[in-house]
Scaffold this active site. Structure first.
Site, mmCIF file in Angstrom:
data_model
loop_
_atom_site.group_PDB
_atom_site.id
_atom_site.type_symbol
_atom_site.label_atom_id
_atom_site.label_comp_id
_atom_site.label_asym_id
_atom_site.label_seq_id
_atom_site.Cartn_x
_atom_site.Cartn_y
_atom_site.Cartn_z
ATOM 1 N N PHE A 9 0.836 -1.207 0.000
ATOM 2 C CA PHE A 9 0.000 0.000 0.000
ATOM 3 C C PHE A 9 0.868 1.252 0.000
ATOM 4 O O PHE A 9 0.647 2.203 0.721
ATOM 5 C CB PHE A 9 -0.958 -0.038 1.199
ATOM 6 C CG PHE A 9 -2.256 0.692 0.931
ATOM 7 C CD1 PHE A 9 -3.019 0.405 -0.192
ATOM 8 C CD2 PHE A 9 -2.710 1.662 1.808
ATOM 9 C CE1 PHE A 9 -4.211 1.079 -0.451
ATOM 10 C CE2 PHE A 9 -3.896 2.347 1.571
ATOM 11 C CZ PHE A 9 -4.650 2.047 0.433
ATOM 12 N N LYS A 113 8.057 -6.444 -10.335
ATOM 13 C CA LYS A 113 8.972 -6.989 -11.344
ATOM 14 C C LYS A 113 9.738 -8.207 -10.840
ATOM 15 O O LYS A 113 10.410 -8.877 -11.624
ATOM 16 C CB LYS A 113 9.943 -5.887 -11.801
ATOM 17 C CG LYS A 113 9.271 -4.788 -12.587
ATOM 18 C CD LYS A 113 10.162 -3.593 -12.807
ATOM 19 C CE LYS A 113 10.049 -2.592 -11.686
ATOM 20 N NZ LYS A 113 10.812 -1.353 -11.871
ATOM 21 N N VAL A 139 5.889 -3.989 -16.888
ATOM 22 C CA VAL A 139 6.756 -3.487 -17.970
ATOM 23 C C VAL A 139 6.121 -2.269 -18.616
ATOM 24 O O VAL A 139 4.988 -2.327 -19.101
ATOM 25 C CB VAL A 139 6.978 -4.570 -19.058
ATOM 26 C CG1 VAL A 139 7.893 -4.032 -20.158
ATOM 27 C CG2 VAL A 139 7.554 -5.835 -18.453
ATOM 28 N N GLY A 141 4.929 0.550 -17.465
ATOM 29 C CA GLY A 141 3.877 1.341 -16.807
ATOM 30 C C GLY A 141 2.586 1.328 -17.600
ATOM 31 O O GLY A 141 1.983 0.276 -17.820
ATOM 32 N N GLY A 194 12.953 13.425 -7.951
ATOM 33 C CA GLY A 194 12.196 12.233 -7.546
ATOM 34 C C GLY A 194 11.922 11.278 -8.692
ATOM 35 O O GLY A 194 11.073 10.394 -8.585
ATOM 36 N N LYS A 212 12.861 -6.221 -16.976
ATOM 37 C CA LYS A 212 11.672 -6.060 -17.822
ATOM 38 C C LYS A 212 11.828 -6.835 -19.127
ATOM 39 O O LYS A 212 10.858 -7.398 -19.645
ATOM 40 C CB LYS A 212 11.431 -4.571 -18.095
ATOM 41 C CG LYS A 212 11.001 -3.807 -16.840
ATOM 42 C CD LYS A 212 11.046 -2.308 -17.096
ATOM 43 C CE LYS A 212 10.631 -1.507 -15.890
ATOM 44 N NZ LYS A 212 11.052 -0.092 -15.986
HETATM 45 N N1 HSE Z 1 12.764 3.084 -12.142
HETATM 46 C C1 HSE Z 1 11.890 2.670 -13.192
HETATM 47 C C2 HSE Z 1 12.139 3.545 -14.423
HETATM 48 C C3 HSE Z 1 10.467 2.735 -12.737
HETATM 49 O O1 HSE Z 1 12.852 4.534 -14.313
HETATM 50 O O2 HSE Z 1 11.662 3.202 -15.510
HETATM 51 C C4 HSE Z 1 9.481 1.932 -13.527
HETATM 52 O O3 HSE Z 1 9.696 0.557 -13.496
#
Ligand code: HSE
Length: 322
Positions: A9, A113, A139, A141, A194, A212
C-alpha cells in the site's frame, strides 16, 4: 461481487485504491460490483467494512491500523483477486504472496517486477489452479505491451523486441543530449526531482531494463533468465560521446533487445529521426512480427496513476466476460 485484496500500500497501491474509488461507477458498469476486502503492507492492515479513502488516510498519517501481516491477509482473507503491488526486490517476498493466492484459487494482478525470477513457474501454477496471473504493470507502466503480445499478436511469430524500458535512463540521456551536461550532474538532478530511485543503481546499470526484458521474453515464450541478459549501463557515457554521435546524425539510448539469439541491454547509437530516439521519461517498444509487420508503442513507463491504470486494465481483462 468481486472480492479484492490489495497487498502493498505504497505509491502504486494507493494509486490503485484512489482509482478504484474515483472510477467505481465506470468500473462496475464494465465488470460488475467489487469490494476491496483487505489492504495490507509493512505498516499493518485493514479488513472488514472500510472505505478506501479511510485506508489511504490512515496510511498517510503513518500506518494501517490492524496489526496483521500481509502474509496473514494473503493466507486467511476471503478474496477472488489479489492485487500485489509490493516493491520489486527480486527476492521471494512478493512471489510468496502471489503463490499463496494462486494456490488458494485466487487470480493475481501485479506490478512487481520480482516475477522475472519466477514467471514461468507462476504462470504454470495459475494454469493448474484455473486462475490467472496478469502483470501488464510490470513493464512500461501505462504503455500497453503484455496484452498486446498475448492477445492482439497471439498468432504472430515475434521475431524481435527492441525498446526503451527504463524512464530514468532515458531522462538522463535526453538531458545529456540536449544540454551537453555530464552524467553525474543529470543523475543528481533526476534524484532531486524524484524520478530516479534513492539508490538508482538498478536504473543506471541497466538492471531494471534487463528485468523487464526477461519478463517480455518469457511472455513470448523464450525461457530466458536474468543471467542470460548481456548488460551494460549508462554510467560511462560522456557528453563528448553525444557530441560525436550527434555530428553524425545519431543520439544514444539505453536499448533493451530480445531475439531468439540473444538478450541485451546496452547504450546504442540511435538515428536522431528514429522512433526510438524518444525523449524524457517515456518508454517505447518496437515489435517485429512475421504477419503483422512492425508495431511500435510508446507511453509513460512509470508513475502512480500510470501504473495503477495498467492494474485496472488487468482487472478488466480478468472480468470482462462476466
Ligand atoms: N525506475 C523505473 C524507471 C520505474 O525509471 O523506468 C518503472 O519501473
Amino acid at each position: 461481487m468481486i472480492k479484492i485484496a490489495i497487498i502493498g500500500f505504497g505509491t502504486v497501491g494507493q494509486g490503485v485504491a484512489e482509482l478504484l474509488a474515483r472510477k467505481r461507477d465506470e468500473i462496475e458498469k464494465k465488470i460488475g460490483r467489487f469490494k476491496v476486502v483487505a489492504v495490507a503492507d509493512l505498516t499493518g492492515a485493514m479488513t472488514g467494512e472500510f472505505r478506501l479513502e479511510e485506508a489511504i488516510e490512515h496510511r498517510r498519517k503513518g500506518g494501517l491500523p490492524e496489526k496483521k501481516s500481509a502474509m496473514e491477509i494473503a493466507e486467511n482473507e476471503d478474496y477472488d483477486v489479489m492485487i500485489e503491488v509490493t516493491t520489486t526486490r527480486l527476492d521471494e517476498e512478493g512471489i510468496a504472496y502471489m503463490k499463496v493466492a494462486l494456490e488458494r484459487g485466487a487470480s493475481v494482478i501485479t506490478s512487481n517486477k520480482s516475477i522475472a525470477v519466477a514467471l514461468m513457474d507462476l504462470l504454470r501454477l495459475a494454469k493448474r489452479k484455473n486462475v490467472k496471473l496478469l502483470y501488464e504493470a510490470t513493464v512500461g507502466g501505462a504503455m500497453p505491451v503484455i496484452k498486446l503480445l498475448n492477445s492482439y499478436l497471439a498468432f504472430c511469430e515475434i521475431r524481435s523486441l527492441k525498446g526503451i524500458l527504463n524512464g530514468t535512463c532515458n531522462y538522463i540521456l535526453t538531458r545529456m543530449e540536449e544540454e551537453g551536461l555530464p552524467y553525474n550532474q543529470v543523475l543528481s538532478e533526476a534524484q532531486e526531482m524524484g524520478i530516479a530511485e534513492a539508490n538508482p543503481t538498478a536504473d543506471v546499470e541497466g538492471i531494471d531494463a534487463a528485468i523487464k526484458l526477461v519478463i517480455l521474453a518469457n511472455t513470448i515464450g523464450y525461457p530466458a533468465k536474468f543471467e542470460d541478459v548481456k548488460r551494460e549501463g549508462i554510467t560511462k557515457i560522456t557528453p563528448q560521446a553525444f557530441k560525436v554521435a550527434m555530428q553524425k546524425g545519431y543520439t544514444i539510448r539505453l536499448i533493451a533487445e530480445a531475439s531468439k539469439k540473444s538478450l541485451r541491454v546496452s547504450p546504442r547509437l540511435v538515428k536522431l529521426n528514429s522512433l526510438l530516439a524518444i525523449k524524457g521519461t517515456l518508454n517505447a517498444l518496437m515489435i517485429q512480427t512475421d504477419t503483422a509487420g512492425e508495431i511500435f508503442v510508446a507511453g509513460r513507463g512509470a508513475g502512480k496513476y500510470e501504473t495503477a491504470s495498467a492494474i485496472l486494465s488487468d482487472l478488466y481483462e480478468l472480468h470482462r466476460d462476466r
